[in-house]
Every structure is written in C-alpha cells, then in structure tokens.
Design a protein around this motif. Structure first.
Motif, mmCIF file in Angstrom:
data_model
loop_
_atom_site.group_PDB
_atom_site.id
_atom_site.type_symbol
_atom_site.label_atom_id
_atom_site.label_comp_id
_atom_site.label_asym_id
_atom_site.label_seq_id
_atom_site.Cartn_x
_atom_site.Cartn_y
_atom_site.Cartn_z
ATOM 1 N N ARG A 189 0.847 -1.203 0.000
ATOM 2 C CA ARG A 189 0.000 0.000 0.000
ATOM 3 C C ARG A 189 0.877 1.245 0.000
ATOM 4 O O ARG A 189 0.597 2.223 -0.697
ATOM 5 C CB ARG A 189 -0.874 0.029 1.254
ATOM 6 N N MET A 190 1.928 1.202 0.828
ATOM 7 C CA MET A 190 2.835 2.344 0.918
ATOM 8 C C MET A 190 3.437 2.644 -0.460
ATOM 9 O O MET A 190 3.463 3.801 -0.912
ATOM 10 C CB MET A 190 3.950 2.006 1.907
ATOM 11 N N ARG A 193 0.754 4.034 -2.987
ATOM 12 C CA ARG A 193 0.376 5.423 -2.686
ATOM 13 C C ARG A 193 1.510 6.394 -3.016
ATOM 14 O O ARG A 193 1.276 7.535 -3.397
ATOM 15 C CB ARG A 193 0.037 5.555 -1.199
ATOM 16 N N ALA B 157 2.417 -0.113 10.027
ATOM 17 C CA ALA B 157 2.876 1.185 9.501
ATOM 18 C C ALA B 157 4.139 1.634 10.240
ATOM 19 O O ALA B 157 5.110 2.088 9.622
ATOM 20 C CB ALA B 157 1.769 2.223 9.628
ATOM 21 N N PHE B 194 1.639 7.958 2.331
ATOM 22 C CA PHE B 194 1.366 6.678 2.983
ATOM 23 C C PHE B 194 0.378 6.861 4.130
ATOM 24 O O PHE B 194 -0.588 6.105 4.262
ATOM 25 C CB PHE B 194 2.692 6.109 3.497
#
Lengths: 196, 196
Positions: A189-190, A193, B157, B194
């Motif tokens: 995802r990082m 994005r 994260a 992110f």
C-alpha cells in the motif's frame, strides 16, 4: 592437459559458492578461512585453488552472481506492461529472498564489511549501481506510460524503494515480531500510494 | 571511602561511553578490546573497571543511553498537535543522526552483531521494542485525531517507517550518491502519502 567438462566445471563452481555463502553468513567474510570453505564444500585446498585463487576471488564471484541474478530479474519485468505491478513483483521477490536467513545475513555482512573494507565496498558497488539504474529505468517507463506520478524524481524514488528492502532485511534481524506475510500488504500500500 | 562527586562521576561515564562508541564504530564490538577503550578515553584499565566491570557492561550502557534518548525524543513530540508534523520531525532528527558516520557505523554494527550474538540482540531488543511502541502510540493518536488513515494497522505502519530509517543508514554506507538534503524531500512525500 586434461580436457575439462564445462558442465562439471560449472557445477563445481556453483558448489563452492554455495558452501562459501553459508560460511560467510555464519562467520562473516573476515571470520571465514579458505580452509573452512574447503571443508564445507568437501574438497582439498589444492582443488579449491584450481577454481578460485583466493577468498577475495570467491567473494567477487558471489557479488557477480548477485549482479547477474538481479539483472535477469529486471529483464523479466520488461514484459510486464503495468509498471506498478512490475515493481510489486520485484519487491515481493526481493522480500522472499530476505526471508532466507542465509541471504539476510550475507546482506547485512556486505553492509558491515563495506563500511570498513573499501575492497568489499568496490566489489558490491557495481551490483548496487546496476540495481539503481534498472529501477530508475523502470520508474521512467512508468512515468512515460502515465502509471507513475511524473513529479517524482526517479533516482530519489528508486533509492527509497531500495532503502525499504534494506530495511526489511534489518527488521527481519532485529524485530522478533516481523513476519513477511503479515507485514507485506502494508508495504505494498505504501509503495502504491507513493508512486501513483 | 572517598566521597564521589556525582557530576564528575557522570562526566567520566560520558567520556568513557564516547570513547567506546568511536572504537566500536571503527573496529566493531568484537574487534575492540577494553584496553583500546582505555587508551581512547585516556585512562588506566583499573580506573575504567571502577566505572564498568566489562566490555559487555559498556555496550549495555550504550544501548541504555540510546533507549533514553529515543524516549526523550518521543516525549518532546507529545506537545506537537499535528501527528504528521511530529512524525516528520522524528524522521528528520533520525536522518540527521544517520548522517553522522560514527552513528551509522554503530547502527550497522548492532544489526551485524545481533545476527550472530544473542546477548547483543537482547541488549538492544528493549530499545527496539520501545521505539516501535512509541511510534505505534503516535500513529494511534493520529488516527484518533483524524490526521492518519484509519485503515492502516499502526503496528505495520510503524515497522515500515522504522525500516525506512534502517534503509537510510544502509544507503548512506552503500550508495556513494546518497546525500540527505537532496534525498529527504522525496522520503517526506512518501511518508505523507502513505499515512494521510
């Protein structure tokens, strides 16, 4: 002179490099002797010398093999029309490699030794530069194809993607909770994005 | 018994740790003897022993100081209402630390030694866990305040943010082109995209 069977020669080379990689992962480049590599490969020092004149030559061959493997990996990605998908595949295959403790240990060893030994740094510098160049080219294709944000500077973006892989190696050593299958989706995802 | 001036004692401790850090960065934990630390600190082995009974105790004190510094850093960030700004400040201060070659070398040394020496791994594990917990708490505050995407799992994260810092250390060692002031803005964009 006896004629050498090229297939047998290659198989022997491969066997020595595999044994050397395991030794280097366990004891480091400095902590490993050529005698230990001989034992691990099941051959005599005289026989080893026939293939590699020195420990340095073995490390050089490992760096060369790493460079060739990375280059093949990028060549395969050329067929993938979607650059984001290509980068995800690349990252996934690199993460899988990091999950192999021998590979992770060699990775850390390369950094630790490069820091103190300029000869080792030079041996792996070509590999480093090639990965960065290939990744920059891939990002540039993504920008041309409109899949990647054109305001990103490919050289900087490529470097931070490589830093994430470096970081995955470090995390796998230092964080007992770090486990690829649970942590990877967040990384993907990082990256999406960041690039899109 | 002679009375010890606590300020002088602390100053001496600090002097020993500074000297030890420089030795460890140059020669590694294993490659450094207590005698070398004595020479670097300008004191006799008997005098050093008065402060630290062993090399292990010195490494332990370095890990403890690192943990305390990180904890102070996070405490300062508590006053920053914007969590994204707080994270940017944290990353910036960690990157500045990585730009110090002695700090970068110690960072790589901790990873390399943790890999082969469980005692070293244990010494730095508390520091590792504390950083991750503090960063998770900061991300959770950001989610509650609506500044950070609530679909992100804070633990994952946080780990990838830490991996980026690890990666910056590795890049500073392996990539001769890597230079903080030019590369940092792209990292900040990556982090914002992110998290937001």
């Amino acid at each position: 002179m006896r004629k050498v069977d090229p297939d047998k020669y290659q198989a022997k080379l491969h066997q020595i490099l595999e044994a050397a990689v395991v030794c280097f992962a366990e004891k480091g480049f400095r902590g490993t002797s050529t005698n230990q590599i001989c034992s691990a490969a099941g051959m005599s020092p005289g026989n080893l010398f026939h293939y590699f004149p020195s420990k340095q030559a073995i490390i050089e061959a490992i760096a060369e093999e790493d460079r060739r493997e990375m280059s093949e990996r990028f060549a395969q990605l050329a067929a993938e029309p979607d650059v984001i998908v290509a980068i995800e595949r690349l990252v996934n295959s690199l993460l899988l490699q990091c999950a192999d403790p021998v590979y992770a240990k060699i990775g850390v060893e390369v950094v630790a030794e490069s820091m103190r030994n300029p000869e080792i740094a030079t041996l792996f510098a070509a590999s480093e530069a090639a990965i960065k160049n290939d990744l920059v080219a891939l990002l540039q294709r993504g920008i041309v194809q409109g899949q990647i944000d054109a305001t990103l500077e490919p050289k900087f973006a490529a470097t931070w993607l490589i830093a994430l892989i470096d970081g995955a190696v470090t995390r796998s050593v230092l964080d007992p909770d770090f486990e690829l299958s649970t942590y990877t989706p967040t990384l993907m995802r990082m990256i999406r994005r960041f690039l899109e």
